[in-house]
Design an enzyme around this catalytic site. Structure first.
Site, PDB file in Angstrom:
ATOM      1  N   THR A  30     -10.377   6.913 -73.026  1.00 19.36           N
ATOM      2  CA  THR A  30      -9.087   7.004 -73.701  1.00 19.36           C
ATOM      3  C   THR A  30      -8.051   6.259 -72.869  1.00 19.36           C
ATOM      4  O   THR A  30      -8.381   5.607 -71.875  1.00 19.36           O
ATOM      5  CB  THR A  30      -8.657   8.477 -73.870  1.00 19.36           C
ATOM      6  N   TYR A  76      -2.947  17.789 -61.913  1.00 24.77           N
ATOM      7  CA  TYR A  76      -3.662  17.611 -63.182  1.00 24.77           C
ATOM      8  C   TYR A  76      -4.724  18.693 -63.361  1.00 24.77           C
ATOM      9  O   TYR A  76      -4.836  19.297 -64.438  1.00 24.77           O
ATOM     10  CB  TYR A  76      -4.312  16.230 -63.221  1.00 24.77           C
ATOM     11  N   LYS A  90      -5.098  21.612 -66.443  1.00 26.60           N
ATOM     12  CA  LYS A  90      -6.244  21.758 -67.328  1.00 26.60           C
ATOM     13  C   LYS A  90      -6.933  23.106 -67.141  1.00 26.60           C
ATOM     14  O   LYS A  90      -7.495  23.664 -68.093  1.00 26.60           O
ATOM     15  CB  LYS A  90      -7.218  20.596 -67.109  1.00 26.60           C
TER      16      LYS A  90
END
Length: 306
Positions: free
Chosen positions: A212, A175, A179
């Site tokens: 989120t 991850y 990013k």
């Protein structure tokens, strides 16, 4: 700048914006803000039902808003191609694109339909391909191109020899790499735009620790405890999706922004707070690695920027 809110967005009437992952979370909040300022917004996502719900929500908040869902599955380069071809056929210059969609920390290595590692493909590689395929419309609109990164880029490194973690897959390093790749893409696109005279404004943003669906949807259905714990932690150290979206909305709309800038929350460790300049870690500024990543991305996607 420290008190910047959606009330500070200049009139966006007559402008076309594309937001990926716009059916929920940061993407939906970004679409809401842009539509509320008068932009026509394409809600790019993979779920038509969620797309319809998002359209209804935006119109309920902003009657008369010009929004429409258009299908794109970032786990499929074919879907990215089809989406781009529909936009190219329409021929409308694009003023803003926010490459926002993402997934986080899948517990096991998964592959897309094209055989690419899922996090790398969804978070970065398909956004690279989408931007490249839409380049003629972005140039025509002198577009603002926003790549959504993360504070996770701080721990990331670009594993050029095994970008897709065929060996030694670990959820969080993968991850973080995806990013970091998004931030490096923004900076490299700015360099190439300047060199080639494309007149794009390529920037990046991150949401800090925003509440989120990423935590709930990322670690997998067996990780309910992690999702619950993550949600509690976000309430303590983070902020809402609406607040988390402000840096990318600022990056997309503030007139004084220059290419190569990066935005995020201004609070402690950039976890929350009003939007403003973010901290770019040294590895993201390595132009040689960025050029290698660009070349590998072109080879993996078959998309070149001309």
């Amino acid at each position: 700048m420290a008190s910047w809110t959606t009330k500070d967005i200049p009139d966006q009437s007559g402008r076309l914006a594309i937001v990926t992952g716009a059916t929920g979370g940061l993407g939906l909040e970004t679409a809401l803000a842009l539509a509320g300022a008068g932009a026509e917004v394409i809600l790019a996502g993979r779920n038509p039902d969620k797309g319809s719900t998002a359209e209804t929500l935006i119109r309920s908040r902003h009657p008369g808003a010009r929004v429409r869902f258009d299908l794109v599955d970032l786990a499929s380069l074919g879907s990215v191609r089809d989406f781009a071809e529909r936009q190219l056929a329409a021929g409308r210059p694009i003023d803003i694109i926010v490459n926002n969609a993402g997934i986080m920390a899948l517990p096991r290595r998964e592959a897309t339909i094209d055989g690419h590692e899922m996090q790398f493909a969804t978070n970065y590689l398909s956004h690279f391909a989408l931007t490249g395929r839409l380049l003629p419309l972005l140039i025509a609109g002198r577009a603002r191109v926003v790549e959504v990164s993360s504070i996770a880029h701080r721990s990331g490194s670009i594993r050029i020899e095994d970008l897709e973690y065929v060996q030694g897959y670990k959820p969080w390093p993968v991850y973080a790499q995806s990013k970091l790749a998004m931030l490096m893409f923004a900076l490299e696109l700015d360099r190439r735009s300047n060199a080639k005279g494309w007149r794009l404004t390529s920037v990046a943003a991150h949401p800090g620790a925003a509440a989120t669906d990423l935590i709930a949807n990322g670690p997998g259905p067996g990780s309910r405890l992690m999702a619950w714990g993550g949600s509690i932690a976000l309430k303590l150290i983070g902020h809402s999706a609406a607040d988390g979206a402000l840096p990318q909305v600022m990056a997309a709309t503030m007139p004084s922004i220059r290419g190569g800038q990066y935005f995020g929350p201004q609070g402690l460790r950039e976890l929350k707070g009003p939007p403003g300049p973010g901290k770019i870690e040294p590895q993201a500024l390595d132009a040689d690695v960025a050029a290698q990543l660009w070349s590998r991305s072109e080879a993996l996607t078959g998309v070149t920027f001309g």
